[in-house]
Design an enzyme around this catalytic site. Structure first.
Site, PDB file in Angstrom:
ATOM      1  N   GLY A 120       0.817  -1.242  -0.408  1.00 28.53           N
ATOM      2  CA  GLY A 120      -0.292  -0.068   0.007  1.00 28.53           C
ATOM      3  C   GLY A 120       1.424   1.211  -0.485  1.00 28.53           C
ATOM      4  O   GLY A 120       2.054   1.041   0.139  1.00 28.53           O
ATOM      5  N   ILE A 137       4.409   6.475  -3.663  1.00 29.04           N
ATOM      6  CA  ILE A 137       6.486   6.451  -3.950  1.00 29.04           C
ATOM      7  C   ILE A 137       7.155   7.211  -2.857  1.00 29.04           C
ATOM      8  O   ILE A 137       6.638   7.623  -1.820  1.00 29.04           O
ATOM      9  CB  ILE A 137       6.777   7.639  -5.096  1.00 29.04           C
ATOM     10  N   THR A 138       8.431   6.118  -2.544  1.00 21.96           N
ATOM     11  CA  THR A 138       9.185   6.379  -1.934  1.00 21.96           C
ATOM     12  C   THR A 138      10.516   5.755  -2.188  1.00 21.96           C
ATOM     13  O   THR A 138      11.262   5.728  -2.953  1.00 21.96           O
ATOM     14  CB  THR A 138       9.132   5.775  -0.008  1.00 21.96           C
ATOM     15  N   MET A 177       5.758   4.187   6.129  1.00 20.57           N
ATOM     16  CA  MET A 177       5.130   2.989   6.443  1.00 20.57           C
ATOM     17  C   MET A 177       4.527   2.397   5.467  1.00 20.57           C
ATOM     18  O   MET A 177       3.391   3.523   4.639  1.00 20.57           O
ATOM     19  CB  MET A 177       4.246   2.898   7.721  1.00 20.57           C
ATOM     20  N   GLY A 178       4.423   1.108   4.950  1.00 15.02           N
ATOM     21  CA  GLY A 178       3.581   0.529   3.447  1.00 15.02           C
ATOM     22  C   GLY A 178       3.698  -0.767   3.701  1.00 15.02           C
ATOM     23  O   GLY A 178       4.979  -1.181   3.629  1.00 15.02           O
ATOM     24  N   PHE A 213       7.986  -0.707   7.534  1.00 13.03           N
ATOM     25  CA  PHE A 213       8.967   1.022   8.005  1.00 13.03           C
ATOM     26  C   PHE A 213      10.269   1.215   7.371  1.00 13.03           C
ATOM     27  O   PHE A 213      10.164   0.078   7.534  1.00 13.03           O
ATOM     28  CB  PHE A 213       8.781   0.416   9.725  1.00 13.03           C
ATOM     29  N   CYS A 224       5.143   9.931  -0.234  1.00 12.35           N
ATOM     30  CA  CYS A 224       4.042   9.516  -0.100  1.00 12.35           C
ATOM     31  C   CYS A 224       3.555  10.095  -0.377  1.00 12.35           C
ATOM     32  O   CYS A 224       1.924  10.138  -0.372  1.00 12.35           O
ATOM     33  CB  CYS A 224       4.289   9.165   0.980  1.00 12.35           C
TER      34      CYS A 224
END
Length: 276
Positions: free
Chosen positions: A74, A77-78, A188-189, A201, A218
């Site tokens: 979920g 972008i990061t 977090m994803g 994380f 994000c």
């Protein structure tokens, strides 16, 4: 108590390629689903890489065509890279799965980690992860200026399409601390498949946060990123943080009273006022 084992996959010169770590996640995920291994948290650093969750919009990706790995978690972008401690808890949850409760437990653990190092963090409503809250909106003293530029008029306030990457370093995500705005210290994803969690994380310990300036981290335009080192004004290392992260994750995840998500029956819901 739910047993939790930690696997340190690689750090520094032994950092783990994202695809390699993703393959290992899937292998451990299958083993956990089959009850061949206990709940497991993979801990590692990645070489520099941008990853995009399922909700990433095209305009949030790097403008210069920098490669991005599309993943099944979920979020949006990061960036991952040196100086960032990444954790992938692979944990079996009771069904129906309460994804939000799992996310909150990870946030609780990272908030406790930051507190042990002397950094006060919090949640921000509607935004996953762990944040250092800004004071720009209610600060009484003059807001610090970057390069002599003033932010008294902030175009982001009224323009949902404002792109900080096109408007100079004073709006860059990596400069949010100087602007005294909200800034994310831990992203977090997560994904849950067959009742078992994946992904997790990414705690910024001492990364070069300017790597976030190529993207809209994000998908959030009006905040930024930070790190333990920046907030403390000293160099913090992965080696310092690693045992603290393990201890707090163990405390939170092993002692959690796991419960299935409450599913409300149609007969128990309030009548729809529009049709009642």
């Amino acid at each position: 108590m739910n047993e939790l084992r930690f696997v340190r996959l690689g750090f520094g010169a032994d950092s783990v390629d994202y695809q390699e770590a993703w393959d290992e996640q899937r292998r451990v995920h299958a083993a956990r689903f089959a009850d061949e291994v206990p709940d497991t948290c993979l801990l590692l650093e990645h070489p520099p890489v941008y990853t995009a969750g399922r909700r990433t919009a095209p305009e949030e990706r790097p403008l210069d065509g920098t490669p991005v790995v599309d993943v099944d978690r979920g979020g949006k972008i990061t960036w991952h890279g040196p100086g960032q401690l990444v954790g992938y808890p692979i944990q079996k949850l009771p069904r129906p799965v309460d994804v939000v409760a799992h996310l909150r437990r990870l946030e609780d653990a990272m908030i406790a980690v930051c507190a042990e190092f002397g950094v006060k963090t919090s949640r921000v409503e509607g935004r996953a992860g762990v944040w250092v809250l800004g004071d720009a909106k209610d600060a009484t003293e003059e807001r610090p200026k970057l390069g002599g530029l003033s932010l008294d008029f902030d175009p982001r306030v009224n323009d949902s399409e404002f792109d900080p990457r096109l408007n100079g370093p004073e709006y860059a995500p990596s400069n949010a601390g100087q602007r005294r705005e909200d800034r994310k210290i831990c992203a977090m994803g997560i994904r849950v498949a067959k009742g078992v969690t994946m992904h997790g994380f990414a705690l910024n310990v001492n990364p070069d946060t300017s790597n976030f300036d190529k993207i809209i981290p994000c998908g959030i335009r009006d905040a930024g990123v930070t790190s333990l080192s920046y907030e403390l004004g000293r160099e913090v290392t992965i080696d310092e943080v690693l045992p603290v992260v393990e201890r707090h994750l163990r405390d939170v995840l092993e002692n959690a009273a796991l419960a299935p998500r409450v599913v409300e029956k149609a007969s128990e819901r309030e009548p729809d006022k529009a049709t009642a």
